[in-house]
Design a protein around this motif. Structure first.
Motif, PDB file in Angstrom:
ATOM      1  N   SER A   1       3.242   7.324   3.888  1.00 54.52           N
ATOM      2  CA  SER A   1       2.652   5.987   3.991  1.00 54.52           C
ATOM      3  C   SER A   1       2.670   5.462   5.413  1.00 54.52           C
ATOM      4  N   ILE A   2       2.802   6.363   6.380  1.00 50.66           N
ATOM      5  CA  ILE A   2       2.907   5.956   7.774  1.00 50.66           C
ATOM      6  C   ILE A   2       1.682   5.194   8.244  1.00 50.66           C
ATOM      7  N   PHE A   3       0.511   5.457   7.615  1.00 51.87           N
ATOM      8  CA  PHE A   3      -0.724   4.818   8.074  1.00 51.87           C
ATOM      9  C   PHE A   3      -0.803   3.350   7.680  1.00 51.87           C
ATOM     10  N   PHE A   4       0.169   2.835   6.918  1.00 54.54           N
ATOM     11  CA  PHE A   4       0.168   1.416   6.565  1.00 54.54           C
ATOM     12  C   PHE A   4       0.922   0.558   7.594  1.00 54.54           C
ATOM     13  N   VAL A   5       1.417   1.201   8.636  1.00 52.97           N
ATOM     14  CA  VAL A   5       2.035   0.471   9.734  1.00 52.97           C
ATOM     15  C   VAL A   5       1.415   0.975  11.029  1.00 52.97           C
TER      16      VAL A   5
ATOM     17  N   ASP B   1       4.420   5.513  -1.705  1.00 51.54           N
ATOM     18  CA  ASP B   1       5.422   4.445  -1.691  1.00 51.54           C
ATOM     19  C   ASP B   1       5.200   3.589  -0.449  1.00 51.54           C
ATOM     20  N   VAL B   2       4.662   2.416  -0.648  1.00 49.22           N
ATOM     21  CA  VAL B   2       4.359   1.516   0.464  1.00 49.22           C
ATOM     22  C   VAL B   2       5.489   0.504   0.600  1.00 49.22           C
TER      23      VAL B   2
ATOM     24  N   PHE C   1       1.688  -3.350   7.873  1.00 50.51           N
ATOM     25  CA  PHE C   1       1.457  -4.097   9.107  1.00 50.51           C
ATOM     26  C   PHE C   1       0.238  -3.480   9.790  1.00 50.51           C
ATOM     27  N   LEU C   2      -0.902  -4.075   9.562  1.00 49.20           N
ATOM     28  CA  LEU C   2      -2.163  -3.578  10.111  1.00 49.20           C
ATOM     29  C   LEU C   2      -2.931  -4.761  10.714  1.00 49.20           C
ATOM     30  N   PRO C   3      -2.491  -5.245  11.861  1.00 51.82           N
ATOM     31  CA  PRO C   3      -3.050  -6.472  12.427  1.00 51.82           C
ATOM     32  C   PRO C   3      -4.504  -6.368  12.883  1.00 51.82           C
TER      33      PRO C   3
ATOM     34  N   GLY D   1       4.204  -0.981  -7.799  1.00 55.52           N
ATOM     35  CA  GLY D   1       2.981  -1.502  -8.372  1.00 55.52           C
ATOM     36  C   GLY D   1       2.961  -2.987  -8.619  1.00 55.52           C
ATOM     37  N   ASP D   2       4.119  -3.609  -8.736  1.00 60.73           N
ATOM     38  CA  ASP D   2       4.166  -5.013  -9.127  1.00 60.73           C
ATOM     39  C   ASP D   2       3.429  -5.931  -8.155  1.00 60.73           C
ATOM     40  N   ASN D   3       3.519  -5.627  -6.875  1.00 60.18           N
ATOM     41  CA  ASN D   3       2.903  -6.542  -5.912  1.00 60.18           C
ATOM     42  C   ASN D   3       2.170  -5.801  -4.801  1.00 60.18           C
ATOM     43  N   TYR D   4       1.688  -4.612  -5.094  1.00 58.27           N
ATOM     44  CA  TYR D   4       1.084  -3.811  -4.021  1.00 58.27           C
ATOM     45  C   TYR D   4      -0.171  -4.463  -3.486  1.00 58.27           C
ATOM     46  N   LEU D   5      -0.982  -5.087  -4.356  1.00 58.08           N
ATOM     47  CA  LEU D   5      -2.207  -5.719  -3.886  1.00 58.08           C
ATOM     48  C   LEU D   5      -1.886  -6.865  -2.932  1.00 58.08           C
ATOM     49  N   VAL D   6      -0.955  -7.690  -3.313  1.00 56.90           N
ATOM     50  CA  VAL D   6      -0.557  -8.817  -2.467  1.00 56.90           C
ATOM     51  C   VAL D   6       0.019  -8.308  -1.151  1.00 56.90           C
ATOM     52  N   LYS D   7       0.846  -7.265  -1.241  1.00 55.82           N
ATOM     53  CA  LYS D   7       1.488  -6.712  -0.043  1.00 55.82           C
ATOM     54  C   LYS D   7       0.460  -6.130   0.922  1.00 55.82           C
ATOM     55  N   VAL D   8      -0.491  -5.354   0.399  1.00 54.82           N
ATOM     56  CA  VAL D   8      -1.491  -4.714   1.248  1.00 54.82           C
ATOM     57  C   VAL D   8      -2.392  -5.750   1.912  1.00 54.82           C
TER      58      VAL D   8
END
Length: 449
Positions: free
Chosen positions: A112-116, A134-135, A139-141, A156-163
């Protein structure tokens, strides 16, 4: 601008050209192009080894130089450890456009390195078989485009909000066949989002609640089962929508909660361009007792038809679209239902003395894709011809009829259309028959007097 393997051929030109290809800031690797006839007798593992060595050599030669775009397409057989190494290499070097279409067998979870990343502007990940990812942090400004296809999120509980919260300038979001623990709720909230595509897996379960707080969205594509409730739906700027609602077996049997679909339709009634799947027509035909909203801005409507779905709800939509100019049918399959004998109940030719909404339709252009198309189950070419003839006869403002055929036109179809013209079905309408695989009309004609 060439794929990296083709660019590597320039190394044969001269000594000066030998390594120039590897200095390109745009890298495009595709393992499928490494197959050659002389390698047909070798094991697939050998081809994957050649591909891996090639990618390793190019990345090694580039060192730590800045990279703009990295595109990787590889299938099963390529070691996932190597794929992870390559991703880490370009992420450290500040890649801005990362395109991963990988179907390797991930042993554990996908990295999941590409999510930062402080540099990513565009990220696309397309996989198969739903690898788990596993995210922990997002942090993708600078990210403006995010495309995720066939992934399973561990948190899964909050992945949409987190992303979404981790992408403060995100403008386009595409999510296709994603899996997560909290499957029963969908919530997308973003003030910057302009384009949203959400295609949910076709499991026989519908979500509890769906909310979209996206006031600046201009394009919306949504395929899902009808939710129990639509809580926040903000589409103030929406221009184009593509809707594919469907029912679970329980909803199809009992109709429970299906009428809630109108709440979503109400929120998109300000669109200018609308695409409806056949399943959406079925939802409104069978179980929506509430009236269809008025589409006062709608000028272009596309409908995907199916041989098992009637057009009852389509008639209601057309009646409530006072400014509609173009009507497109993706195939022209019609299923007769009780609505066909009801006033304004369908678009087919009704029984005698039953008026049709088409007689006052403002539509100027009708386009039919895959006209005359038949399947193993159904050959309704004659029925399609009757519908075309009826449209020409009944629609008073029709100026142009376009019939797109996906195979060569046979003589029988030509003669039927010629007879249609000679009978003067319409005095102001031009009719055009176009073969889909040709750039020019194969058999165009028009008639006026």
């Amino acid at each position: 601008f060439l794929p990296t393997k083709e660019a590597a051929l320039t190394s044969l030109l001269s000594r000066k050209w030998r390594y120039l290809f590897a200095l390109s800031p745009n890298l495009d690797f595709d393992d499928s192009v490494f197959w050659r006839p002389e390698l047909a007798s070798q094991k697939t593992n050998e081809i994957h080894r050649i591909f891996t060595d090639f990618v390793d050599r190019v990345l090694c030669f580039q060192g730590i130089s800045t990279i703009d775009k990295f595109s990787l397409k590889c299938g099963k057989g390529v070691n996932p450890f190597n794929v992870s190494r390559w991703i880490f290499n370009v992420m450290v070097r500040g890649v801005s456009d990362l395109d991963l279409r990988v179907t390797v067998n991930w042993a554990d979870s996908m990295p999941s390195i590409f999510f930062v990343s402080k540099s990513l502007v565009r990220l696309r990940i397309v996989t198969e078989d739903g690898p788990v990812i596993d995210v922990e942090d997002v942090f993708l400004p600078k990210l403006k485009t995010l495309h995720l296809d066939s992934l399973v999120f561990k948190d899964g509980d909050n992945y949409l909000v987190k992303v979404i919260s981790g992408c403060p300038v995100l403008e386009e979001l595409v999510m296709i066949d994603l899996g997560w623990d909290d499957y029963w709720n969908r919530s997308v909230s973003s003030k910057t989002l302009k384009r949203l595509t959400l295609r949910c897996q076709d499991w026989d379960n519908n979500p509890d609640s769906v909310s979209f707080d996206t006031p600046n969205l201009v394009y919306f594509e949504y395929c899902d089962h009808v939710a129990d409730k639509y809580e926040i739906v903000s589409f103030d700027s929406l221009v184009e929508a593509k809707i594919g609602l469907r029912m679970t077996r329980e909803q199809r049997s009992h109709g429970h909660g299906v009428s809630n679909a109108r709440d979503l339709l109400m929120r998109i009634s300000n669109v200018h361009f609308l695409y409806l799947f056949a399943t959406t027509l079925e939802v409104f035909l069978n179980f929506c007792s509430k009236p269809i909203p008025v589409f006062k801005n709608l000028i272009h409507l596309t409908v995907k038809t199916h041989r098992d779905v009637g057009w009852g709800s389509l008639a209601a939509i057309l009646k409530n679209s006072p400014n509609l100019e173009t009507l497109v049918f993706e195939e022209l399959h019609h299923n007769s239902t009780f609505k066909c004998d009801v006033v304004d109940g369908c678009l087919c030719k009704p029984s005698e003395n039953i008026p049709s909404c088409l007689s006052s339709s403002p539509v100027k252009v009708v386009k039919i894709l895959k006209f005359g198309d038949i399947s193993f189950y159904c050959d309704d070419t004659e029925k399609q011809m009757k519908l075309v003839k009826y449209f020409l006869e009944i629609m008073p403002n029709l100026e142009r009829m376009i019939l797109c055929y996906n195979t060569r036109i046979d003589e029988d179809l030509k003669s039927q259309l010629e007879r249609l013209v000679s009978r003067g079905a319409s005095l102001k309408c031009s009719v055009q028959l176009i073969c889909d695989n040709l750039s020019e009309p194969l058999y165009p004609f028009s008639f006026f007097d």
